[in-house]
Design an enzyme around this catalytic site. Structure first.
Site, PDB file in Angstrom:
ATOM      1  N   ARG A 119       0.845  -1.197   0.000  1.00  0.00           N
ATOM      2  CA  ARG A 119       0.000   0.000   0.000  1.00  0.00           C
ATOM      3  C   ARG A 119       0.883   1.251   0.000  1.00  0.00           C
ATOM      4  NH1 ARG A 119      -4.975   1.802  -1.367  1.00  0.00           N
ATOM      5  NH2 ARG A 119      -6.125   2.827   0.302  1.00  0.00           N
ATOM      6  N   THR A 394      -9.705   0.303  -9.787  1.00  0.00           N
ATOM      7  CA  THR A 394      -8.663  -0.569  -9.274  1.00  0.00           C
ATOM      8  C   THR A 394      -8.640  -1.764 -10.210  1.00  0.00           C
ATOM      9  OG1 THR A 394      -9.077   0.266  -7.070  1.00  0.00           O
ATOM     10  CG2 THR A 394      -8.184  -1.954  -7.172  1.00  0.00           C
ATOM     11  N   THR A 412      -3.828  -0.631  -7.409  1.00  0.00           N
ATOM     12  CA  THR A 412      -4.632   0.505  -7.841  1.00  0.00           C
ATOM     13  C   THR A 412      -3.844   1.803  -7.901  1.00  0.00           C
ATOM     14  OG1 THR A 412      -6.715   1.687  -7.345  1.00  0.00           O
ATOM     15  CG2 THR A 412      -5.339   1.146  -5.477  1.00  0.00           C
TER      16      THR A 412
END
Ligand code: GLY
Length: 585
Positions: A119, A394, A412
């Site tokens: 992330r 995404t 994404t």
């Protein structure tokens, strides 16, 4: 018997007048013959694809083929994952990326499961009030616009970590297919050509306006070859230097310089400090199946397990699929689990107390389930939490190899084409993932903002995600490998697809295509796919107190189901994905 009656839920019926068993046997024989033909041909299609050795299902057929080629060369599922992800960065630029981030769940052939968190992170110069005006109000749209909306990208680090620990082929061989696609060009699909035209007319971003132009400055059209030389050059540095090709040296310095000159805040220090993290998966069970998904900083796994636990309390055997009572129960389950998401979830590395064990326990679900009224809708308490719908773009892909190693990966740029910005000489797009943080601390309203603490911006924090790459297993072997795009709708799309297969015995393609709904606590709306919910069900739900909103489509699932007994992989790409494909061999 082969794949006994999965498609009709094991309920035998006939209109031929023959005994039920004989009709069922004939159906099975025909079905088996169909599968054998499919396996013999080894093919791709928009419906289901059958294969014995390996399967890749992604939003782009060229990228799926890249993954399959790696498997055919003897690579494992992680090798195919790395190659497919880099290929999507070339062929599916609206979400495939090297300038964004995501998550992967990996189950090896021995049944061990792990996850990789790549992330994006808030830059060191980020602050909780960075998107607020002098009165402390959110500057509308600012958290999704401009270079400050970009988080420190994680994709290259995540793929590198997965490869170092679990890959088998040389890194260079896995990045090279993407280099070739960018350098030699791809045939521009109808979808991308339409995007290019819209961008030329509507986007404020010079970077994106030039993105689809060819050497003589003309917009590339459908069917033309689209070359991305700058992206190819960046990919070559990653190919030759691994993770450092992105986070150190030329690329990192060019990113930092561009940020500094154009109002962004990502520095070389941010890039150098970025690390992907291997985390233990969130694990739950549903009626004898094991469910593995992504832990925080994604909310996907926790909310998914909580919802499955709640549904385990219901007697679904007596509830017809997509009946009013079914939709009501599913919506109420979503409402409660999304309220818990808003209250508790954020980056676990930032000292917040996340009651993971409680939220994913059967006992908690039993208590939560008890206060569902089967006759009327609950009311979401807007004085507590609220969240905006987010129309994100995404992308997800699912992979399994010959040995049964399986990967479920979602990544994404946040919105379609992310921030729409990038360094022209690097050729890739920055995410606008900072928009996934709660932008205005303490400020929550019924209209959509949420300001709870766990997901407030802090330097180096990861923003809360809804990505839900998931592997459902039976006796330690993959049974379903699935995921979807769609912002907060992702979790609900994955949840319902699992129910469709495990409870209603649907084949994977049908489970993906049938109507989905979405409820996310606040706004207090039950979203359904238009044309797929009958008028009388809509009316009954309104009478129960639900407020309905229609959407053309929810989710874009890429799934594989595994018939372990007969060693057959069945792949399906959502028909809403124009260029998606399940390819097997
Ligand atoms: N950007 C969408 C998500 O992470 O949920």
């Amino acid at each position: 018997m082969l794949l006994k009656n999965r498609s009709n839920g094991g309920k035998l019926s006939t209109h031929t007048g023959w005994p039920l068993e004989i009709t069922a046997m004939i159906k099975d024989i025909l079905f088996a013959a169909f599968i054998i033909i499919c396996l013999f041909i080894g093919h791709q299609c928009k419906a289901q694809t059958y294969a014995q050795h390996g399967m890749v299902v992604s939003d782009n057929s060229v990228a799926s083929q890249v993954g399959i080629d790696i498997l055919k060369k003897g690579g494992n599922a992680i090798d195919a994952t790395v190659a497919t992800a880099f290929a999507l960065a070339v062929t599916y630029p609206q979400a495939g990326n090297i300038g964004g981030g995501g998550f992967l769940v990996f189950m090896d052939s021995g049944g061990e499961v792990t996850t990789v968190d790549f992330r994006e992170k808030a830059p060191l110069l980020a602050s909780p009030d960075m998107f607020l005006d002098q009165e402390g109000s959110l500057i509308k749209g600012s958290n999704h616009t401009g270079l400050k909306s970009a988080g420190v990208p994680g994709t290259v680090a995540g793929l590198y970590l997965a490869h170092k620990k679990y890959g088998s082929m040389p890194w260079k061989d896995l990045v090279q297919p993407a280099v070739d696609l960018a350098e030699n060009g791809i045939i521009l699909s109808w979808t991308l050509a339409e995007h290019a035209k819209k961008i030329e007319q509507h986007s404020d971003s010079e970077f994106l306006k030039n993105y689809f132009k060819n050497g003589d400055g003309e917009l590339t059209r459908h069917g033309d070859i689209w070359v991305q030389q700058e992206l190819a050059n960046t990919l070559k540095l990653i190919r030759d230097n691994g993770k450092d090709g992105f986070y150190k040296g030329y690329v990192a310095e060019e990113i930092a310089l561009f940020m500094k000159e154009n109002g962004g805040i990502i520095t070389t220090e941010d890039l150098e400090k970025y690390t992907a993290i291997e985390r233990r998966p969130i694990m739950g069970t549903y009626k004898g199946f094991e469910v593995y998904s992504m832990p925080p900083p994604s909310s996907g796994g926790v909310v998914l397990i909580e919802m499955l636990n709640l549904m385990e309390q219901a007697n679904l055997d007596s509830i017809e699929f997509n009946s009013t009572i079914y939709v009501h129960l599913v919506a109420e389950t979503m409402r409660r689990s999304f309220a818990d998401r808003a209250e508790h979830l954020g980056d676990p590395d930032f000292n917040i107390e996340i009651p993971l064990d409680k939220l994913t326990s059967k006992e908690f679900a039993a208590v939560r389930y008890k206060n569902i009224d089967l006759t009327k809708a609950s009311v979401s308490d807007s004085s507590k939490f609220g969240q905006l719908y987010d129309g994100t773009n995404t992308t997800h892909f699912s992979i399994i190899d010959e040995d049964g190693n399986a990967v479920s990966l979602t990544y994404t740029l946040e919105q379609s084409y992310g921030s729409e910005l990038g360094v022209p000489k690097l050729g890739f797009i920055f995410n606008n993932e900072m928009g996934d943080f709660n932008p205005q601390p303490g400020h929550t309203n019924n209209g959509g903002l949420i300001g709870t603490n766990p997901n407030i911006i802090q330097p180096e924090k990861r923003m809360l995600s809804s990505m839900t790459p998931t592997i459902v297993a039976k006796d330690g072997k993959p049974y379903l490998i699935i995921g979807s795009p769609g912002g907060r709708t992702i979790i609900n799309t994955v949840f319902q697809t699992i129910l469709n297969v495990l409870e209603y015995n649907m084949q994977i393609d049908k489970a993906i295509e049938v109507m989905k709904i979405h409820h996310q606590w606040l706004p207090d709306k039950l979203v359904y796919e238009e044309d797929l919910m009958s008028p009388d069900t809509r009316e009954a739900l309104i009478l129960m107190g639900h407020s309905l909103v229609s959407r053309k489509n929810l989710g874009q699932l890429m799934g594989i189901s595994c018939d372990q007994e007969n060693k057959i992989y069945i792949g399906a790409a959502d028909s809403s994905s124009p260029d998606g494909a399940a390819i097997g061999y």
